[in-house]
Design a protein around this motif. Structure first.
Motif, PDB file in Angstrom:
ATOM      1  N   CYS A 554       0.802  -1.228   0.000  1.00 59.66           N
ATOM      2  CA  CYS A 554       0.000   0.000   0.000  1.00 59.66           C
ATOM      3  C   CYS A 554       0.831   1.273   0.000  1.00 59.66           C
ATOM      4  CB  CYS A 554      -0.967   0.004   1.185  1.00 59.66           C
ATOM      5  SG  CYS A 554      -0.133   0.034   2.798  1.00 59.66           S
ATOM      6  N   ARG A 555       2.170   1.165   0.097  1.00 54.33           N
ATOM      7  CA  ARG A 555       3.103   2.296   0.018  1.00 54.33           C
ATOM      8  C   ARG A 555       2.945   3.296   1.163  1.00 54.33           C
ATOM      9  NH1 ARG A 555       6.898   0.403  -2.422  1.00 54.33           N
ATOM     10  NH2 ARG A 555       7.741   2.482  -2.799  1.00 54.33           N
ATOM     11  N   THR A 556       2.324   2.892   2.280  1.00 50.58           N
ATOM     12  CA  THR A 556       2.255   3.790   3.434  1.00 50.58           C
ATOM     13  C   THR A 556       3.565   3.714   4.221  1.00 50.58           C
ATOM     14  OG1 THR A 556       1.273   2.039   4.780  1.00 50.58           O
ATOM     15  CG2 THR A 556      -0.238   3.573   3.683  1.00 50.58           C
ATOM     16  N   THR A 557       3.896   4.815   4.898  1.00 50.95           N
ATOM     17  CA  THR A 557       5.118   4.844   5.692  1.00 50.95           C
ATOM     18  C   THR A 557       4.988   3.882   6.869  1.00 50.95           C
ATOM     19  OG1 THR A 557       5.494   7.144   5.077  1.00 50.95           O
ATOM     20  CG2 THR A 557       6.689   6.326   6.992  1.00 50.95           C
ATOM     21  N   LEU A 558       6.030   3.100   7.089  1.00 53.29           N
ATOM     22  CA  LEU A 558       5.983   2.063   8.126  1.00 53.29           C
ATOM     23  C   LEU A 558       6.381   2.631   9.483  1.00 53.29           C
ATOM     24  CD1 LEU A 558       7.644  -0.871   6.153  1.00 53.29           C
ATOM     25  CD2 LEU A 558       5.205  -0.586   6.637  1.00 53.29           C
ATOM     26  N   ASN A 559       5.600   2.317  10.519  1.00 56.77           N
ATOM     27  CA  ASN A 559       5.968   2.598  11.897  1.00 56.77           C
ATOM     28  C   ASN A 559       6.492   1.308  12.505  1.00 56.77           C
ATOM     29  OD1 ASN A 559       5.022   5.306  11.834  1.00 56.77           O
ATOM     30  ND2 ASN A 559       2.924   4.515  11.980  1.00 56.77           N
ATOM     31  N   TRP A 585       9.061  -5.799   3.330  1.00 59.54           N
ATOM     32  CA  TRP A 585       8.440  -5.096   4.455  1.00 59.54           C
ATOM     33  C   TRP A 585       7.036  -4.649   4.073  1.00 59.54           C
ATOM     34  CZ3 TRP A 585       9.712  -4.427   9.464  1.00 59.54           C
ATOM     35  CH2 TRP A 585      10.999  -4.821   9.841  1.00 59.54           C
ATOM     36  N   VAL A 586       6.061  -4.987   4.940  1.00 54.95           N
ATOM     37  CA  VAL A 586       4.659  -4.615   4.721  1.00 54.95           C
ATOM     38  C   VAL A 586       4.055  -4.161   6.049  1.00 54.95           C
ATOM     39  CG1 VAL A 586       4.266  -6.125   2.728  1.00 54.95           C
ATOM     40  CG2 VAL A 586       3.981  -7.038   5.036  1.00 54.95           C
ATOM     41  N   CYS A 587       2.959  -3.415   5.959  1.00 61.07           N
ATOM     42  CA  CYS A 587       2.270  -2.998   7.192  1.00 61.07           C
ATOM     43  C   CYS A 587       1.483  -4.179   7.758  1.00 61.07           C
ATOM     44  CB  CYS A 587       1.347  -1.816   6.911  1.00 61.07           C
ATOM     45  SG  CYS A 587      -0.008  -2.201   5.782  1.00 61.07           S
ATOM     46  N   ASP A 588       1.035  -4.066   8.991  1.00 58.66           N
ATOM     47  CA  ASP A 588       0.316  -5.166   9.652  1.00 58.66           C
ATOM     48  C   ASP A 588      -0.935  -5.580   8.874  1.00 58.66           C
ATOM     49  OD1 ASP A 588       2.141  -5.362  11.667  1.00 58.66           O
ATOM     50  OD2 ASP A 588       1.004  -4.189  13.132  1.00 58.66           O
ATOM     51  N   THR A 589      -1.695  -4.580   8.378  1.00 61.00           N
ATOM     52  CA  THR A 589      -2.949  -4.873   7.672  1.00 61.00           C
ATOM     53  C   THR A 589      -2.698  -5.647   6.396  1.00 61.00           C
ATOM     54  OG1 THR A 589      -3.788  -2.768   8.519  1.00 61.00           O
ATOM     55  CG2 THR A 589      -5.073  -3.844   6.799  1.00 61.00           C
TER      56      THR A 589
END
Length: 628
Positions: A554-559, A585-589
């Motif tokens: 989704c190309r969102t910045t990762l925390n 690397w991917v976000c949790d969702t």
């Protein structure tokens, strides 16, 4: 000064090294070096550095390769390195031999991987300390410095004055330098340069005394430092640093410095002191001066200096005084000789020292290129021939890049003529009278299009899948001869020095590797130790920087608290599963969606497509694993 060894990230380590450099520049000496060297962050950085080296998997006498350590748990490996450093008893190095350019064999000592990690930890901390006190014009084994910088400085000093040219050169050669370094003298020099942590000094002494194994026989290390050890280059520069300053203080870097060194040189010149300029690269060095008498006087003094102060000898055959008006000086594979400048309108010809490739070195390189060209004849198909042609092309471009900093026109034309002649004979054997059909304009070649565009010169090529792949030309590499001297403010241990280097090299500064190896993750992942080994915790840092800190879907910045490092194929072998290409690397969702727990509400068609791609790869790897 006692160093604080607490570090929590690579950024803090770099700031600590900058601090050491700044204080060492001011004359400070240091205790507490071992605490910084055996910090977890330093150990991780050291393993990163060794792992990226081409010889990382070369085993020492214990036959253990780096890959075995990468399969260990992170805490165990860090503790192992720390314990090894505290109770340092190094195993002997493995003696191997490599062929030198003159046909002789050079002995190398290969330490064990664990010993290499310890040495790299020490090198990381000691390098800024000694860099601050090194002579400006030594270039070998120093960061951000190269052979070309050393040759450029010789060119600069040879032509620096208009009335008294420094055209008389002492070409120095130290007899068996690395094999005859005196250990007592070395320890004294390490103390004098500012290393006052006796634990570190004892580690270095143990490393020097470790000896080596050759054909099953142990040989005690009574003198010398092993070529092949990570700390050896740094120790070699420390050993010769006093020699550098002894010569440099005479004229080049005078003790009574005014605001500008140049003005103080003028003072010495008016006092009748002859100009003397030293440039050193490892154990190769030259001293330029303006009279043969001064050169003889200085050489006589240095012969005594090396024997009595450094316990070394100068080679009588190779240490010579050369007049560059009569004979070329060979330094680091380049020749320097006085020549007349080319004709220019309204400008008289004048004499000056010019640098160009050494003919013997160049011929050896061309012979190697021709050997590669002849191998095209043994290839079984055009596809293999194209691959071999590209292999030769990479060597041609590499040589052209190496020689572009000096007068290289004649060298380029010689390379192109010889390679083209050899290629023509090879293609005539392959294709007979149809060889002319394989002479293709450079601009029509499919390989290296940016290099070959708008060039109508022809080259021999083979046709693969409807496109032509041919030999490149050396002369397409543009010469970049710069008469400017090396900028001494370029260093990896100041913000300004790093910026100047990246501007000069036309590179982007690498991102800091985030400390993604915290203990919480280790506890969570403990049940799957085979998958989440030490290599995983190292390589996911590379993957994080490669993905620029954003989710691959989704190309969102990762925390850091809400992201996952996903194994694209979790069923590969333990030695392959944690390689960087297999990590994403991917976000949790998105990570839950990849594992079939529903798509995110905000998912667009592009995001869905990315998630499906990962799902397909995961499903196919699962089915393949079940079949196996």
């Amino acid at each position: 000064m006692h160093l604080n060894g607490r570090l929590s990230s690579e950024k803090e380590l770099r700031q600590k090294l900058d601090f050491i450099y700044e204080k060492s520049k001011g004359g400070s000496s240091f205790h507490g070096i071992l605490e910084v060297a055996n910090n977890e962050v330093t150990i991780m950085t050291a393993i990163h550095n060794i792992k990226s080296n081409s010889g990382a998997n070369t085993a020492g006498v214990d036959k253990v390769k780096m890959s075995r350590y990468l399969q260990m748990e992170k805490t165990k490996l860090v503790r192992l390195v720390q314990d090894t450093m505290r109770k340092y008893k190094p195993k002997p190095a493995k003696r191997v031999y490599i062929k030198k350019s003159n046909g002789k064999m050079r002995p190398l000592g290969i330490p064990t991987v664990l010993n290499r990690i310890v040495q790299e930890c020490l090198r990381i901390v000691l390098e800024p300390l000694v860099e601050a006190k090194f002579f400006p014009n030594s270039y070998g084994f120093r960061p951000y410095r190269s052979v070309h910088d050393a040759v450029r400085m010789v060119f600069h000093y040879a032509n620096v004055t208009s009335n008294q040219k420094a055209w008389f050169v002492i070409e120095g050669d130290i007899k068996g330098f690395f094999d005859h370094i005196d250990h007592r003298v070395m320890m004294d020099k390490l103390w004098r340069i500012g290393i006052h942590d006796k634990r570190v000094l004892s580690i270095i002494k143990a490393m020097l005394k470790a000896g080596y194994m050759e054909d099953g026989t142990f040989c005690q290390g009574e003198e010398g430092t092993p070529q092949g050890g990570i700390l050896s280059p740094l120790l070699a520069n420390v050993y010769l640093n006093s020699f550098d300053w002894t010569v440099g203080r005479m004229y080049q870097q005078p003790r009574q410095q005014t605001a500008y060194i140049v003005s103080d040189r003028q003072r010495l010149k008016y006092q009748g002191v002859n100009a003397k300029y030293l440039v050193r690269y490892a154990d190769d060095w030259v001293i330029l001066t303006n009279s043969e008498q001064e050169a003889k006087r200085l050489l006589h003094k240095l012969e005594k200096y090396f024997v009595h102060k450094l316990k070394l000898e100068l080679s009588q055959e190779k240490t010579v005084i050369t007049d560059m008006r009569k004979t070329a000086v060979t330094f680091l594979g380049f020749d320097l000789k006085v020549r007349k400048t080319a004709y220019a309108p309204n400008k008289p010809k004048r004499e000056m020292v010019m640098s160009y490739p050494n003919p013997q070195k160049l011929q050896k390189a061309i012979n190697k290129l021709c050997d590669g060209v002849r191998e095209v004849r043994t290839c079984s198909s055009d596809a293999y021939r194209a691959a071999q042609i590209e292999k030769v092309n990479s060597q041609i471009v590499g040589l052209a890049e190496h020689y572009k900093h000096v007068l290289c026109s004649d060298a380029y034309h010689k390379m192109d003529y010889t390679v083209n002649k050899c290629a023509y004979k090879t293609f005539k054997r392959l294709f007979g009278k149809r060889v002319q059909e394989h002479l293709i304009p450079l601009q029509s070649l499919a390989n290296r299009p940016q290099r070959h565009e708008d060039h109508r010169d022809t080259a021999l090529a083979v046709k693969v899948d409807g496109v032509w792949v041919g030999f490149t030309k050396a002369y397409l590499t543009h010469a970049r001869h710069s008469p400017r001297s090396f900028n001494q403010t370029i260093t990896p241990y100041t913000v300004e020095g790093r910026e100047l280097y990246y501007q000069k090299a036309k590179k982007q500064a690498p991102k800091d590797r985030l400390p993604l190896y915290d203990g919480t993750n280790l506890l969570e992942l403990a049940p799957r130790k085979a998958l989440y080994n030490f290599e995983y915790f190292m390589n996911r840092e590379y993957a994080f920087n490669r993905d620029r800190g954003v989710c691959r879907c989704c190309r969102t910045t990762l925390n850091l608290g809400h992201c996952q490092c996903h194994h694209i194929n979790p069923f590969l072998t333990p030695t392959q599963v944690n390689k960087v290409p297999n990590l994403a690397w991917v976000c949790d969702t998105c990570h839950e969606a990849i594992h079939g727990k529903g798509l995110p509400a905000y998912a667009t068609e592009r995001i869905k497509s990315k998630i499906r791609t990962f799902q397909v790869k995961l499903t196919s790897s699962l089915s393949n694993s079940n079949k196996a």
